[in-house]
Scaffold this motif. Structure first.
Motif, mmCIF file in Angstrom:
data_model
loop_
_atom_site.group_PDB
_atom_site.id
_atom_site.type_symbol
_atom_site.label_atom_id
_atom_site.label_comp_id
_atom_site.label_asym_id
_atom_site.label_seq_id
_atom_site.Cartn_x
_atom_site.Cartn_y
_atom_site.Cartn_z
ATOM 1 N N LYS A 148 -27.548 -18.235 29.731
ATOM 2 C CA LYS A 148 -26.134 -18.293 30.085
ATOM 3 C C LYS A 148 -25.934 -18.083 31.579
ATOM 4 N N TYR A 149 -26.743 -17.204 32.150
ATOM 5 C CA TYR A 149 -26.640 -16.902 33.583
ATOM 6 C C TYR A 149 -28.010 -17.137 34.238
ATOM 7 N N PRO A 150 -28.314 -18.362 34.636
ATOM 8 C CA PRO A 150 -29.647 -18.709 35.170
ATOM 9 C C PRO A 150 -30.036 -17.911 36.413
ATOM 10 N N PHE A 156 -32.597 -10.053 39.464
ATOM 11 C CA PHE A 156 -33.423 -8.925 39.019
ATOM 12 C C PHE A 156 -34.730 -8.873 39.819
ATOM 13 N N ALA A 157 -35.354 -10.035 40.052
ATOM 14 C CA ALA A 157 -36.599 -10.081 40.812
ATOM 15 C C ALA A 157 -36.396 -9.590 42.244
ATOM 16 N N MET A 158 -35.283 -9.986 42.866
ATOM 17 C CA MET A 158 -34.996 -9.516 44.214
ATOM 18 C C MET A 158 -34.738 -8.007 44.234
ATOM 19 N N GLU A 187 -45.362 -14.498 42.266
ATOM 20 C CA GLU A 187 -45.809 -15.879 42.482
ATOM 21 C C GLU A 187 -46.252 -16.546 41.194
ATOM 22 N N GLY A 188 -46.893 -15.805 40.294
ATOM 23 C CA GLY A 188 -47.414 -16.417 39.080
ATOM 24 C C GLY A 188 -46.421 -16.498 37.940
ATOM 25 N N VAL A 197 -37.802 -18.241 41.041
ATOM 26 C CA VAL A 197 -37.834 -17.130 41.989
ATOM 27 C C VAL A 197 -38.314 -17.601 43.356
ATOM 28 N N LYS A 198 -39.341 -18.420 43.370
ATOM 29 C CA LYS A 198 -39.890 -18.902 44.639
ATOM 30 C C LYS A 198 -38.862 -19.743 45.390
ATOM 31 N N GLU A 199 -38.199 -20.636 44.671
ATOM 32 C CA GLU A 199 -37.201 -21.492 45.311
ATOM 33 C C GLU A 199 -36.042 -20.665 45.847
ATOM 34 N N GLY A 200 -35.594 -19.702 45.031
ATOM 35 C CA GLY A 200 -34.501 -18.843 45.470
ATOM 36 C C GLY A 200 -34.874 -18.022 46.688
#
Length: 325
Positions: A148-150, A156-158, A187-188, A197-200
């Motif tokens: 619902k919230y991509p 969260f990762a940041m 990264e993995g 995550v990488k793109e963001g």
């Protein structure tokens, strides 16, 4: 730091030989930077910070050049990536003890404590990130909330990355140590429903890199570029390149790489990029180096980053590179 490592490729790039190259490739530049700074009559604090700045490596430009010319899978390219990762870790450890070293609050015991904290944090934090946090993120990606919230998983990762940086700072280490470990862990991560995550992170990099370089420009007083500092800048740039070529190239040759690949590794490790600039910014912020040294490190970082791709495109990879069985 732009170098990235996937869990599936750790064995491919983290070899014992790369560790030897990385260690020597940190020691030789530190000695070179320290010696050249003292030779020009600057104080001990400046010499220590310049030496620490020269240990750093930023291979973003190198990796892009290798990718463009289709050489990213060569033995030399793998060595550059592997050695750069080790260089990053050792440079961050060096940065962690630099402040105490400059302040005179240093002894064999205190160095041992800092090293233990640094390597302990790297090992434990890396293990938690790779085998704990990354799997948690993948499980979160499979939830309805992520569908619902991509952007939820990315946020969260940041948050975890900033948390790692905070813990590193609380342990007396540089915050970039924690951020680096978090980046390796993420990264993995494979995501299906969430924003990558990488793109963001790359979008965030564009924003914060702009702020970072603007802040460098604001803080840098280019009136400090006296004739003495200009001569020092030229000498420092030459030392920065030579010490990485020698410090990484000769060990690479001793480890069985051919002459061409050894030179490719040495020159590929020469760019200092944003890592050395961060070291300079920390030194200036703490009042441990002056404007002259600060500007010299920043410009040296830019020059080494520009020179490397020029050398690559005009000297190497014109059909004369080694092949390995």
């Amino acid at each position: 730091m732009e170098e990235r490592v996937n869990r599936n490729s750790l064995k491919d790039i983290l070899k014992a030989s790369y560790g030897v190259i990385g260690i020597i490739g940190v020691i030789v530049p530190w000695i070179g930077g320290y010696a050249i700074t003292l030779l020009f009559g600057f104080d001990l604090a400046s010499a220590i910070f310049v030496g620490t700045a020269l240990t750093a490596t930023s291979i973003a430009i190198t990796a892009n050049v290798l990718k463009e010319i289709g050489m990213l899978q060569t033995e030399a390219a793998k060595a550059i990536i592997g050695v750069a990762i080790i260089d990053d870790v050792l440079s961050l450890v060096a940065l962690s003890i630099t402040g105490d070293l400059v302040g005179g609050n240093i002894s064999a015991v205190s160095i041992g404590i800092v090293l233990a904290k640094a390597f302990g944090f790297i090992i434990i934090g890396g293990a938690i990130g790779l085998f704990g946090v990354s799997r948690l993120i993948e499980r979160m990606d499979a939830t309805d909330l992520a569908r619902k919230y991509p952007e939820f998983v990315f946020i969260f990762a940041m948050m975890i990355a900033f948390l790692y940086a905070m813990f590193a700072d609380l342990m007396g280490l540089s915050g970039i140590v924690g951020a680096f470990i978090a980046g390796v862990a993420f990264e993995g991560v494979g995501l299906r429903n969430s924003k990558d995550v990488k793109e963001g992170a790359e979008y965030l990099q564009i924003i914060f890199a702009s702020i970072f370089f603007v802040s460098l420009g604001i803080l840098a007083d280019f009136t400090a570029l006296t004739s003495e500092i200009l001569v020092f800048l030229v000498a420092l740039t030459v030392v920065a390149i030579i010490t990485k070529v020698v410090g990484c190239g000769l060990p690479a040759r001793a480890m069985g790489m051919c002459r061409e690949d050894s030179l490719i590794v040495g020159f590929g490790m020469a760019p200092r990029g944003e890592v050395a600039m961060i070291v300079a910014l920390i030194g200036l912020d703490q009042g441990l180096i002056g404007q002259g040294i600060f500007v010299a490190i920043v410009l040296m970082s830019l020059l080494t980053t520009v020179i490397t791709p020029i050398v690559y495109r005009n000297w190497f990879f014109k059909g004369a590179y080694c092949t390995y069985e």
